[in-house]
Scaffold this motif. Structure first.
Motif, PDB file in Angstrom:
ATOM      1  N   THR A 102      52.655  19.760  51.081  1.00 23.01           N
ATOM      2  CA  THR A 102      54.031  19.266  51.235  1.00 23.01           C
ATOM      3  C   THR A 102      54.692  19.963  52.417  1.00 23.01           C
ATOM      4  N   GLU A 103      55.844  19.458  52.803  1.00 26.37           N
ATOM      5  CA  GLU A 103      56.555  20.029  53.944  1.00 26.37           C
ATOM      6  C   GLU A 103      57.110  21.408  53.623  1.00 26.37           C
ATOM      7  N   HIS A 104      57.121  21.758  52.353  1.00 23.95           N
ATOM      8  CA  HIS A 104      57.609  23.069  51.937  1.00 23.95           C
ATOM      9  C   HIS A 104      56.806  24.189  52.605  1.00 23.95           C
ATOM     10  N   PHE A 105      55.531  23.935  52.889  1.00 26.41           N
ATOM     11  CA  PHE A 105      54.656  24.946  53.451  1.00 26.41           C
ATOM     12  C   PHE A 105      54.664  24.960  54.972  1.00 26.41           C
ATOM     13  N   ASP A 106      55.434  24.066  55.611  1.00 31.63           N
ATOM     14  CA  ASP A 106      55.497  24.035  57.066  1.00 31.63           C
ATOM     15  C   ASP A 106      56.128  25.316  57.592  1.00 31.63           C
TER      16      ASP A 106
END
Length: 114
Positions: A102-106
């Motif tokens: 997910t974008e949370h880990f970007d």
């Protein structure tokens, strides 16, 4: 000024240009994947022989022998897994993994100049 009798192009080469041949440049051949697997198998066999020599030197309990066998089995499995995939395949697999996150880990963008 140049007179009509003296041709300014008299020194120029007549005819088509001769280009050098590129015989010296050769494309690198791709390595065969089988060689890597063979090398991995050889290292596995050599480590197995070393373990047998170590087992003969000192008496081991049943638990120690089972532990060493399991450790060797895991080591061979790990080596075969690494040797079975090329670098390109590993990179593609890693990229697919990153795409699935997910974008949370970007990584957040940090700007020093605002």
């Amino acid at each position: 000024m140049v007179s009509d009798t003296e041709d300014p192009y008299a020194q120029a080469a007549v005819g088509k240009l001769k280009l050098k041949k590129d015989d010296g440049i050769k494309k690198k051949k791709k390595r065969k994947h089988k060689k890597l697997l063979e090398k991995a198998v050889k290292t596995i066999e050599s480590t197995a022989e070393e373990l047998q020599v170590q087992q003969i030197e000192t008496p081991k309990t049943k638990a120690e022998l089972a532990f060493l066998r399991q450790q060797e089995k895991m080591r061979t499995q790990r080596i075969l897994e690494k040797a079975s995939m090329t670098h390109k395949e590993r990179v593609e697999k890693f990229n697919q993994h990153l795409d699935s996150l997910t974008e949370h880990f970007d990584i957040p963008k940090v700007s020093w100049t605002k």
